[in-house]
Design a protein around this motif. Structure first.
Motif, PDB file in Angstrom:
ATOM      1  N   UNK A 158      42.627  38.415  38.647  1.00 56.50           N
ATOM      2  CA  UNK A 158      42.829  38.929  37.401  1.00 56.50           C
ATOM      3  C   UNK A 158      42.129  39.568  36.608  1.00 56.50           C
ATOM      4  N   UNK A 159      41.175  38.222  36.172  1.00 53.83           N
ATOM      5  CA  UNK A 159      40.064  38.180  35.580  1.00 53.83           C
ATOM      6  C   UNK A 159      39.159  39.470  35.095  1.00 53.83           C
ATOM      7  N   UNK A 160      38.375  39.362  36.904  1.00 53.94           N
ATOM      8  CA  UNK A 160      37.622  39.878  36.545  1.00 53.94           C
ATOM      9  C   UNK A 160      38.120  41.516  36.948  1.00 53.94           C
ATOM     10  N   UNK A 161      39.289  42.034  37.287  1.00 57.74           N
ATOM     11  CA  UNK A 161      39.634  43.366  37.414  1.00 57.74           C
ATOM     12  C   UNK A 161      39.659  44.498  37.262  1.00 57.74           C
ATOM     13  N   UNK A 162      38.949  45.355  37.258  1.00 56.81           N
ATOM     14  CA  UNK A 162      38.919  46.627  36.045  1.00 56.81           C
ATOM     15  C   UNK A 162      40.276  46.887  35.330  1.00 56.81           C
ATOM     16  N   UNK A 163      41.573  46.599  35.021  1.00 55.96           N
ATOM     17  CA  UNK A 163      42.300  46.721  34.577  1.00 55.96           C
ATOM     18  C   UNK A 163      41.420  45.891  33.251  1.00 55.96           C
ATOM     19  N   UNK A 164      40.743  44.713  33.377  1.00 56.29           N
ATOM     20  CA  UNK A 164      40.652  43.851  32.010  1.00 56.29           C
ATOM     21  C   UNK A 164      38.936  43.978  31.821  1.00 56.29           C
ATOM     22  N   UNK A 165      38.446  44.984  32.479  1.00 56.94           N
ATOM     23  CA  UNK A 165      36.846  45.641  32.148  1.00 56.94           C
ATOM     24  C   UNK A 165      37.328  46.381  30.967  1.00 56.94           C
ATOM     25  N   UNK A 166      36.131  46.034  29.985  1.00 57.87           N
ATOM     26  CA  UNK A 166      35.687  48.155  29.426  1.00 57.87           C
ATOM     27  C   UNK A 166      34.065  48.210  29.282  1.00 57.87           C
TER      28      UNK A 166
END
Length: 630
Positions: free
Chosen positions: A546-554
């Motif tokens: 979850x931490x490294x998924x696309x949703x938590x990235x910018x």
């Protein structure tokens, strides 16, 4: 007359670095690149490795280096490391001396004679150290590397040309030459060698002067071939028509080299009488008027420039001159390496038709100037100033999409989007912005759709399993391209994605930039005193996913990454809001991050997954034709 030499055949020529030349500046990266290229040339048993041309001016019994002092100094450092006494010394004097730089000259002499000297030129000392470390590293890591064989190869096969300026050149002439030669900030020595080599391949039936004209005007990448003649009160419509006529004429050699061509392209037949006085006058430092006016940004940097240099463009045109089947056989990393320009042309110049290459050089350059983005010098933004299109919105979309492709590619991958576009334009240069954008998107989609989509038995594309895509676009696996692509479609559909007027205004001004790094919204390692930060269980694979998924990235700039990397979602949200409210200058660096702002809270159970799925849907819907859902 230009002559080719190697360290073994240079004879008794002695060189001097004039006072007006800058000090030695090459660092580790440049020296190692040269050594790697030499090693590669030796492994391929290349007969010659060209280091370029040394431009000189004879002064008594010594040659002043007008251009090439950086490369010649490196040659001296190689000679010191490899102990080439015959190269380093001429009649017991150093082959290279310095005008009015006694300590540097004594330092170099001491290194040649292996003696201690109190003064050390730090740049040269570092250069010697870089060479020695490279040799030690290769000797320890590569079993078949022998530094003595390597030294012998360089001594016998590293080639360069020595060109002498006319003896009547005085200091004013030298200053003019030196100023114009350095105006672009790019070394053109390899280009000059290549130009001579290609022109020699033309038989007597071809007018070499015409092809020299093409080469000379095309080589100035930062100056458009067709420019509005404001001193003649040329209108914008007339200028655009002339540009399009030049493209048509370039496809017919007799037209572009006839009377018609003289009035189309500014510099192809440059006549002194047609040049405004302020363009052809050379101003010396003494002639520059004093002023008490404070420099403005516009005064410091005006105009615009190409995003490609001449070496890159030459390789693009060579690639386009090859047949479709030949292009498929190209090894991209070698072919588009500008450091191997001469080597690459050696491989292909017997395959291609040289006159056709020169013709293509002019045609593709005109198409490039007219249809491809340029970069403004003052603020680094982009523009498409030539395309004549009444649909302003579509023209802006075309500019933004090209900008997205530019920042997400490099000199090794420009061909993936630029070459198909130039081929399309060669076939039909009357396409409007909407048609060009559609072609760009189709090509881009074709290259990337299998990364996110799958095919069913009916050859229809559908969205891959979400968890599979999430893994493909996770922190360690995700290419930055996907963030730039997402930002483009957020920008294109900003009225839909940003209902708040302030946010929409921010999105409207979005600019694609290259210096971006992937960052966690909720940080990997939150500050200890940040009570509102999400905490991650490093022993729980699901938590880390979850931490490294696309949703938590910018994606943000390196500067923002370092200042905000461990800050909580709340702090980052406040940072973005400050841009929206006008409290901070600059621009938003990620429209995905602007979308994140729409969440009041950032949690593992809902927000991150929900945002990630919404962004993936935008990416999925960006493919055309629209895939069916699984």
């Amino acid at each position: 007359m230009d002559n080719k030499y190697t360290p073994a055949t240079i004879g008794n020529m002695r060189f001097r670095i004039p006072l007006y030349q800058r000090l030695f500046e090459w660092d580790k990266e440049q020296i190692e690149q040269l050594l790697r290229d030499l090693k590669s040339a030796k492994e391929q048993s290349k007969e010659q490795y060209y280091i370029g041309m040394f431009t000189t001016k004879q002064e008594n019994d010594i040659l002043d280096l007008v251009d090439g002092q950086q490369r010649f100094t490196v040659l001296m450092l190689l000679g010191i490391v490899f102990e080439w006494k015959d190269f380093l010394l001429v009649d017991n004097k150093p082959r290279l001396s310095f005008f009015a730089r006694i300590k540097d000259e004594e330092y170099l002499t001491s290194k040649i004679n292996n003696k201690d000297f109190g003064y050390s030129n730090k740049k040269m000392e570092n250069g010697i150290r870089v060479i020695e470390q490279f040799l030690d590293k290769e000797s320890s890591e590569t079993s078949d590397f022998n530094k003595y064989d390597f030294a012998e190869y360089i001594y016998e096969h590293l080639a360069f040309f020595v060109s002498e300026l006319p003896p009547q050149y005085d200091m004013v002439d030298l200053n003019k030459y030196f100023e114009s030669m350095n105006a672009t900030g790019k070394g053109l020595e390899s280009h000059e060698i290549l130009e001579v080599r290609l022109l020699k391949e033309l038989d007597a039936s071809f007018n070499k002067d015409n092809y020299t004209r093409i080469w000379n005007c095309v080589s100035q990448m930062d100056k458009q071939l067709v420019r509005q003649r404001t001193h003649r009160n040329e209108s914008v419509d007339s200028y655009n028509d002339r540009f399009l006529k030049a493209i048509c004429a370039a496809k017919v050699r007799s037209d572009i080299f006839g009377e018609r061509g003289k009035c189309l392209i500014n510099d192809l037949y440059k006549e002194e009488s047609s040049i405004p006085k302020d363009e052809k006058c050379f101003k010396s430092i003494k002639e520059i008027q004093e002023t008490s006016q404070k420099p403005t940004q516009q005064m410091r940097s005006e105009g615009d420039r190409s995003f490609m240099n001449f070496s890159e463009f030459l390789l693009q045109v060579l690639f386009l001159t090859l047949s479709k089947e030949q292009r498929k056989q190209v090894t991209v990393t070698d072919f588009f390496d500008v450091h191997k320009l001469l080597t690459t042309f050696e491989m292909y110049e017997k395959i291609i038709n040289i006159p056709t290459f020169f013709d293509n050089l002019l045609i593709y350059r005109l198409l490039f100037d007219y249809f491809i983005i340029r970069i403004k010098n003052d603020d680094g933004t982009y523009l498409l100033k030539n395309i004549k299109d009444n649909d302003i919105e579509q023209k802006e979309r075309l500019m933004q999409y090209q900008s997205m492709l530019y920042v997400s590619s490099s000199s090794l991958s420009y061909h993936k989007w630029l070459s198909p576009l130039l081929i399309t334009l060669y076939e039909n240069h009357n396409l409007c912005s909407n048609e060009l954008l559609s072609r760009l998107k189709d090509n881009d989609n074709e290259r990337h759709k299998l990364d996110l989509l799958k095919k069913n038995s009916n050859e229809e594309y559908y969205l891959d399993e979400l968890d599979v895509i999430f893994n493909k676009l996770s922190y360690k696996n995700c290419d930055r391209y996907w963030f730039w692509r997402l930002d483009y479609y957020l920008w294109e559909n900003r009225n839909e994605h940003f209902l708040d007027q302030k946010q929409r205004n921010i999105a409207e001004k979005y600019i694609f930039r290259r210096n971006r790094s992937i960052e966690h919204v909720a940080p990997q390692n939150p500050k200890h005193d940040a009570a509102d930060s999400l905490k991650w269980d490093v022993d729980n694979p699901q938590d880390i996913a979850i931490r490294d998924c696309f949703g938590n990235l910018c994606m943000v700039s390196g500067g923002q990454n370092s200042s905000l990397s461990n800050e909580s979602f709340k702090v980052k949200r406040a940072y973005v809001e400050s841009f929206i409210d006008g409290d901070k200058t600059g621009s938003i660096e990620s429209l995905k991050l602007l979308k994140v702002l729409q969440y009041k809270h950032w949690d593992k159970e809902k927000s991150i997954r929900e945002h990630g799925e919404a962004m993936l849907k935008i990416l999925r819907d960006s493919f055309s034709p629209n895939p069916t859902n699984s």
